[in-house]
Structure formats: C-alpha cells, structure tokens
Design an enzyme around this catalytic site. Structure first.
Site, PDB file in Angstrom:
ATOM      1  N   SER A 150       0.774  -1.535   0.060  1.00  0.00           N
ATOM      2  CA  SER A 150      -0.095   0.195  -0.004  1.00  0.00           C
ATOM      3  C   SER A 150       0.785   1.305  -0.090  1.00  0.00           C
ATOM      4  O   SER A 150       1.642   1.360  -0.766  1.00  0.00           O
ATOM      5  CB  SER A 150      -1.103   0.006   1.154  1.00  0.00           C
ATOM      6  OG  SER A 150      -1.852   1.345   1.302  1.00  0.00           O
ATOM      7  N   HIS A 350      -7.621  -5.014  -0.654  1.00  0.00           N
ATOM      8  CA  HIS A 350      -6.513  -4.522  -0.341  1.00  0.00           C
ATOM      9  C   HIS A 350      -5.809  -5.056   0.916  1.00  0.00           C
ATOM     10  O   HIS A 350      -4.306  -5.187   0.931  1.00  0.00           O
ATOM     11  CB  HIS A 350      -6.854  -2.895  -0.018  1.00  0.00           C
ATOM     12  CG  HIS A 350      -5.753  -2.026   0.208  1.00  0.00           C
ATOM     13  ND1 HIS A 350      -4.919  -1.744  -0.885  1.00  0.00           N
ATOM     14  CD2 HIS A 350      -5.015  -1.471   1.067  1.00  0.00           C
ATOM     15  CE1 HIS A 350      -3.806  -0.892  -0.564  1.00  0.00           C
ATOM     16  NE2 HIS A 350      -3.936  -0.738   0.715  1.00  0.00           N
TER      17      HIS A 350
END
Length: 378
Positions: A150, A350
């Site tokens: 991320s 994610h």
C-alpha cells in the site's frame, strides 16, 4: 501493545531497534532474526533455498503498523515469520506518525512542522534511506530486498524514481503489494468520504493533528471484538475496502496494534490525490511548498525515471484502495525493463496481501522464489 508479543507468541525471536531519520523521527523497527526451520512451508523452502541471513525490509501501509506482517494466527500464513523460518533477516519498520514512531529529537508534537512532516512524501524521502542504511549498516551487507504494501509500495516507487534514483543499487528486489500511488479511482468508503467532504481539511482547521490514533480505538475494539469480530472486520474494511480473506476471529488480536494512526496532514494529502488525479507531493500552499519543495507548486512524481531495482508487482481485482486502474496507470509509467513480473490476483482486496489467509499460497511463494535465486547465487 508490543508487536514483539505477537511475534514471540508465534514462536519466533523479536527485538526492537531505532532507525533515526535526518529530520529527527526515531522509527521503531521490529527485527525478527533468522530462525531457520523446516516447520513452515518446507516445500517452498527446499525448492527456493535458504535465506543465509540475507536482510529483507517489510514496510506496512496506510494507518497500519509493522504487525501487518505477523497478523495471522498461524506462523505459516505470515510473511514475516515465513521469511525468518527460511533463514532471512527480517526488518519491519513502523512508519513515522504511527503510534510506535512518534518520537522526534528535533520537533515537538506542539510544532506544526512536526505534523506536516508526518506525510507519505517524507516517508519516501527520509524514512526509506534511513531504514535501508540502518539495516545495511547493522548487517554489514551491501544490498537487501524491500517489500512494500500500500503506502509502503508508494514509498518504494517514490524513493526509487524521484527522490533517490540511484538508491536501487542498494536493493536487489522490490516487491510491491497493492501499491497506492495514483488513487483517483479508489472506492474505499472512508477515503472517498474524506475526499468528498474535505474531512481532513475541516479537522486541520479545527486544530486536530492526529488521525485514527489507536489509543482509544484499541481499548474500544479490545472490549467488543471478542464478541462481534465480524463488526470489527467491517470497520477495517470501511477504511481499506472489503475483504473475504481476513479472519474475523483474529480481529481482536489485530486491533491491539492497528490502526496505527497517522497525521491529519497526511490524510489531507490523500484527499488531494483522490481529487486531482495526480501522484504528486503534498500541496501545502505556495509558502510551505517553497519551504519543503523549493518551489511554489508541488512536485509531480516521475516513475518513468526509475531505473531499478528489479520490481515485482502484485495487485487485486477487488482492491478498493489501490484500484487496478490506478495500479495499471503506475505500471504504464514505470519503464518495462524495471518490472520483472506483474500479477493481478482475482478476488484479492487491499488487506489480503498481508492479512489474507491465502497470501502464503498466492503471493509469498513468488517472493521466496526470487529471494532464493538471489541467495543461492550468493
């Protein structure tokens, strides 16, 4: 809560070190020494070779902590413990501004500059070289490999392309898991609301400096998660996007350490990224831009200037924060010679790249393969 408690509970050694940055932040770094064993992923380890104490940095993402790499109940599901078991020297920094890396020797938390410097730009510009140089100095090695999830992926691409293009000489492989550079297409509910309602700007206007600091949330969630773990999973999904792979029964443990928090200023930067369709440094306004960027406007990142290190990218079809369209925009800008492989994983959201119960099947073997080739060659 001490992240080392989680590591030790998984059966591995754990130590804390402090990586100092040039602007005074004292970054807490979790170290899992090599612990060669055949109890984890024996097939992969025998196939790809042993780590030979080779150092690997694992950098967490937005509002997360180093616990991301050891979050699951079973050691064989966590990249941090898998690598240690394979004989790698594992270093997991906490980014500036999360509750493990708040100390600063130059600025006080009453200074506005302290909070302005808790920003993903300075994580890329200052935390990256601090951590790489610290680990190389400690281990006596010339090179290491870097895994970023991320925002941790953004730190890698930002440092290697824009801030320090020659830093690639210190890094053999860069593994980017759901890198969040361009984020205009994000559908993560919390990020979209922040951008649409200018929440961070309002918080900053009213003098609020810290965003999602864990001190209150860890108490609240530790009280309710054992009974309603599914609801806790939904709260984290609200921030990063929905996942079908996270283990709701593990939420009580995860929320001891996460969210780690960041600055409202950093979240204002994320708002700007969503609103402007740019991957650029924080636009502080002309006066502060001149102070931080030496020009009155902000700076555009230049991934097309990246010459290394050798990079492997993983991203997911169901990722609401690092949307596939945004990751593919990044991939289109990075020179093709730099990217060895890119993997679009069906159904991956994610958080699945760190907390997901199948990442040790779908993602980590590729990391072990490349690292094994490297250490075997050495």
């Amino acid at each position: 809560w001490d992240i080392c408690d989680q590591v030790i509970g998984l059966g591995f050694g754990c130590e804390h070190y402090v990586s100092p940055t040039v602007d005074g932040f004292q970054l807490d770094v979790i170290h899992i020494p090599p612990q060669p064993t055949d109890k984890l992923d024996a097939d992969a380890i025998s196939r790809y070779g042993a780590g030979n104490n080779y150092p690997v940095i694992l950098q967490h993402g937005l509002i997360d902590t180093a616990s991301a790499w050891v979050a699951n109940y079973y050691a064989y599901q966590n990249l941090g413990t898998i690598l240690s078991a394979a004989g790698y020297d594992v270093w997991m920094p906490n980014a500036r501004g999360n509750h493990y890396s708040l100390n600063n020797t130059i600025y006080s938390d009453s200074d506005s500059e302290y909070w302005e410097r808790i920003d993903m730009d300075f994580m890329a510009k200052y935390d990256m070289p601090a951590n790489i140089n610290y680990v190389l100095s400690y281990t006596g090695r010339q090179t290491l490999s870097y895994v970023g999830h991320s925002q941790g992926g953004m730190m890698g691409f930002g440092a290697f392309s824009t801030w320090y293009p020659q830093m690639y000489k210190q890094v053999d492989y860069f593994f980017a898991l759901a890198p969040a550079c361009w984020v205009h297409h994000t559908t993560a509910i919390a990020i979209v609301l922040l951008a649409d309602l200018d929440v961070a700007q309002w918080l900053e206007l009213f003098g609020v400096k810290s965003f999602l600091d864990n001190s209150f949330m860890e108490w609240l969630l530790s009280q309710i998660c054992p009974d309603i773990g599914g609801a806790c999973a939904l709260l984290l999904d609200f921030i990063c996007g929905f996942s079908s792979q996270t283990n709701s029964s593990q939420m009580a443990t995860i929320t001891r350490y996460t969210p780690g928090g960041t600055s409202v200023s950093n979240m204002l930067h994320w708002e700007q990224e969503v609103q402007t369709e740019e991957w650029a440094t924080h636009d502080f306004g002309s006066t502060l831009n001149l102070k931080y960027w030496n020009q009155t406007s902000n700076i555009q990142y230049t991934p097309n200037a990246m010459v290394g290190p050798k990079t492997i990218v993983f991203y997911g079809t169901d990722d609401a924060l690092a949307d596939p369209a945004d990751v593919e925009r990044l991939l289109s800008e990075v020179p093709a010679a730099v990217v060895l492989e890119q993997h679009l994983l069906q159904g991956y959201a994610h958080l699945d790249f760190t907390w997901g119960v199948n990442a040790h099947i779908d993602v980590y073997p590729t990391i072990l393969k490349y690292l094994g080739n490297l250490t075997n060659a050495h």
